[in-house]
Design a protein around this motif. Structure first.
Motif, PDB file in Angstrom:
ATOM      1  N   CYS A 204       9.507 -12.655  -3.117  1.00  0.00           N
ATOM      2  CA  CYS A 204       8.464 -11.706  -2.700  1.00  0.00           C
ATOM      3  C   CYS A 204       7.092 -12.361  -2.718  1.00  0.00           C
TER       4      CYS A 204
ATOM      5  N   ASN B 199      11.747 -13.392   3.523  1.00  0.00           N
ATOM      6  CA  ASN B 199      12.653 -12.286   3.827  1.00  0.00           C
ATOM      7  C   ASN B 199      13.688 -12.153   2.724  1.00  0.00           C
TER       8      ASN B 199
ATOM      9  N   ASN C  91       6.471 -14.338   0.140  1.00  0.00           N
ATOM     10  CA  ASN C  91       6.558 -13.528   1.354  1.00  0.00           C
ATOM     11  C   ASN C  91       7.776 -13.894   2.203  1.00  0.00           C
TER      12      ASN C  91
ATOM     13  N   THR D 131       1.266  -3.710   7.760  1.00  0.00           N
ATOM     14  CA  THR D 131       0.850  -2.898   6.615  1.00  0.00           C
ATOM     15  C   THR D 131      -0.299  -1.986   7.014  1.00  0.00           C
TER      16      THR D 131
ATOM     17  N   GLU E  72       4.051  -3.533  -1.920  1.00  0.00           N
ATOM     18  CA  GLU E  72       5.040  -4.512  -1.480  1.00  0.00           C
ATOM     19  C   GLU E  72       4.991  -5.795  -2.302  1.00  0.00           C
TER      20      GLU E  72
ATOM     21  N   ARG F 227       9.456  -3.143   2.083  1.00  0.00           N
ATOM     22  CA  ARG F 227       9.404  -4.216   3.089  1.00  0.00           C
ATOM     23  C   ARG F 227      10.470  -4.009   4.152  1.00  0.00           C
TER      24      ARG F 227
END
Length: 145
Positions: A53, A58, A56, A94, A112, A86
């Motif tokens: 996370c 997937n 960033n 966002t 997120e 997400r």
């Protein structure tokens, strides 16, 4: 609760238990006992998930694998919320979600981020309404099954 299947097998040669995750090819751990292996699996999954996370990256949806030696390993609630949001957001920005839900964009971005995720029930209700989802919070009273 968001959980991922892990395969936990007894290591007959060296003793203890080995853990690998069905949906991740880079998360492994072990334990002397089954309980320790499950605990270590939770730690490994949460640590790796948090790094994913923060970078960033997937994150895969959990597979539905069941069977012998398969255990569901739960993510910590802040990680679960961040990852679910997400996935639901998909290709929307966002900024788009924030505008459509009436949430400040910086506040939404924190949702997120598992290190900053601390949503209120009202905020989660706004997001659930936008996605046409039900918000469910599951607590059990003491001495209740």
């Amino acid at each position: 609760m968001l959980s991922y299947p892990a395969k936990i097998v007894r290591d007959k040669r060296e003793g203890g238990y080995r853990v690998s995750f069905v949906d991740f090819d880079n998360i492994f751990t072990d334990g002397e006992t089954l309980e320790e292996a499950i605990h270590n699996a939770e730690e490994a999954l949460n640590c790796c998930s948090q790094l994913q996370c923060e970078r960033n990256k997937n994150f895969p949806s959990p597979s539905r694998k069941k069977g012998r030696n398969i255990y569901q390993i739960h993510l910590a609630p802040p990680l679960a919320v961040a990852i679910i949001l997400r996935h639901m957001r998909g290709k929307l920005s966002t900024a788009e979600i924030a505008k459509k839900t009436g949430i400040n964009e910086q506040s939404y971005k924190r949702l997120e981020n598992p290190c900053q995720c601390n949503p209120t029930i009202k905020t989660l209700e706004k997001i659930a309404k936008f996605y046409n989802k039900n918000l469910t919070v599951d607590f059990k009273m003491p001495n209740q099954n």
